[in-house]
Design an enzyme around this catalytic site. Structure first.
Site, short mmCIF file in Angstrom:
data_model
loop_
_atom_site.label_atom_id
_atom_site.label_comp_id
_atom_site.label_asym_id
_atom_site.label_seq_id
_atom_site.Cartn_x
_atom_site.Cartn_y
_atom_site.Cartn_z
CD1 TRP A 102 -40.11 117.22 81.66
CD2 TRP A 102 -38.60 118.97 82.28
NE1 TRP A 102 -39.34 117.72 80.35
CE2 TRP A 102 -38.61 118.56 80.84
CE3 TRP A 102 -37.69 119.69 82.74
CZ2 TRP A 102 -37.58 118.89 80.03
CZ3 TRP A 102 -36.76 120.45 81.92
CH2 TRP A 102 -36.69 120.05 80.56
CG ASP A 176 -44.31 121.76 83.86
OD1 ASP A 176 -44.77 122.21 82.90
OD2 ASP A 176 -43.23 121.39 84.16
CE LYS A 200 -41.15 120.28 75.59
NZ LYS A 200 -40.83 120.60 77.18
#
Ligand SMILES: *Cc1c(COP(=O)(O)O)cnc(C)c1O
Length: 364
Positions: A102, A176, A200
């Site tokens: 990511w 993040d 999530k």
């Protein structure tokens, strides 16, 4: 009704109480004669839900009052672009700390917008792909004190690593937190900007949470389309255009559950117990359960391990599924097994997984 033990990586397990509330009021929201899905985003009924959800983010995370809390769309991936579009002013450069797939994607988007450099990476080449097994040590960070910001990923969903102490930076720290937001209390004032896709740890897909320091919002670039400016959404309390109303509603339900559990301190205690139980089962049989991640970089959200062969891994995943343990197949880049044990995954699910692992290893 039967519910499985859900170890999906995202979208992922949601607290049963949050879903049951949504079920109970789905067709008639609080006696209004319509679903929350059918309410105007400008009406007072949705407004209550929206502000409760925003307020719960502030309360649970202890967000400093001057910070902005925004509900946006486009997922964390859109933030990879929106962050540099707003914060990477011409002539400046941004620092990226690479700890997984990511963060690589976030860097690539920033490089399309302006100048962005790698301030540290723990990636190593293996069979033609880059893999990550640890978080960098503070001494490995080559930070530019003049950087527009420093970008990091607090939990690496694919590789199962997690930062256990945040770095000290001169430049604003942008993080993040998609896969570990609200897994424990964090000091929000240490960050310039926090963002997280909801799917999530705190809700369904369709919503991304952004928490940002006011100077970064006010000082954001104005030479970008209005829809991408943080200042646009901050000014309109995240109601500049139609927000994902049902996602916001469900996030509200999830945050109510976290509050009822006693807040993020209690959530952390439960998450630590789950992680210790699962890593304990891995470590008691290291010949069979092979943990690739260095111990002090282990994630409490995504626990990854390999078995002695790919055949055994396939068998593990399919037999686990038959036993009601789903979502255990590792990411296609890493292979192996991944158990995502986010906030909503109960201790009893981890206990069931550990019992299954012991029996599987014994029988193999
Ligand atoms: C899942 C994930 C993303 C991508 O989220 P989308 O909402 O699908 O864009 C980004 N970063 C991390 C750390 C993730 O776990």
């Amino acid at each position: 009704m039967s519910r499985v033990h859900n170890f999906n990586a995202g979208p992922a397990s949601l607290p049963l109480a949050a879903l049951e509330l949504a079920r109970d009021e789905l067709v008639d929201f609080e006696g209004t004669g319509m679903s929350i899905l059918e309410h105007s985003h400008r009406g007072k009924d949705f407004d209550r839900v929206h502000n409760e959800a925003l307020g719960l983010v502030r309360e649970l995370m202890g967000v400093p009052s001057e910070y902005h809390v925004l509900f946006l769309q486009g997922g964390a991936s859109q933030q990879f672009a929106t962050i540099p579009m707003n914060l990477l002013h011409p002539g400046k450069s941004a620092d990226y700390v690479l700890t997984g797939g990511w963060s690589e994607k976030a860097l690539a988007e920033a490089q399309l917008v302006g100048k962005a450099r790698v301030a540290a990476t723990t990636g190593v080449e293996e069979n033609g792909t880059t893999v990550y097994r640890r978080i960098p040590k503070p001494s490995e960070l080559d930070l530019d004190p003049e950087a527009a910001y420093v970008h990091m990923t607090s939990n690496n969903t694919l590789f199962g690593t997690q930062w256990h102490a945040f770095p000290e930076t001169k430049a604003p720290l942008v993080c993040d937190m998609s896969s570990d937001i609200m897994w424990k209390p964090v000091d929000v004032s240490k960050f310039g900007l926090i963002y997280a896709g909801a799917q999530k740890n705190i809700g369904p897909s369709g919503l991304v949470l952004v928490i940002a320091r006011p100077d970064l919002v006010a000082g954001g670039r104005k030479d970008i389309p209005k829809i991408f400016r943080y200042s646009t959404h901050a000014k309109e309390n995240s109601l500049y255009n139609t927000p994902p109303t049902f996602s916001i509603y469900l996030v509200r339900n999830v945050l109510r559950v976290l509050k009822a559990q006693g807040g993020l301190g209690a959530v952390e205690a439960k998450n630590r117990a789950k992680g210790e139980l699962l890593y304990g089962a891995i470590d008691e049989n290291p010949e069979f359960f092979r943990a690739p991640v260095e111990k002090d970089s282990r994630s409490y959200m995504n626990v990854v391990f390999r078995l002695p062969s790919v055949e055994l891994e396939d068998k593990f995943v399919s037999e686990a599924k038959k036993a009601g343990l789903v979502g255990l197949k590792g990411h296609r880049i890493t292979g192996g097994i991944r158990a995502s044990i986010y906030n909503a995954v109960g201790l009893e699910s981890v206990q069931a997984l550990v019992a299954f692992m012991r029996e599987f290893a014994r029988a193999a």
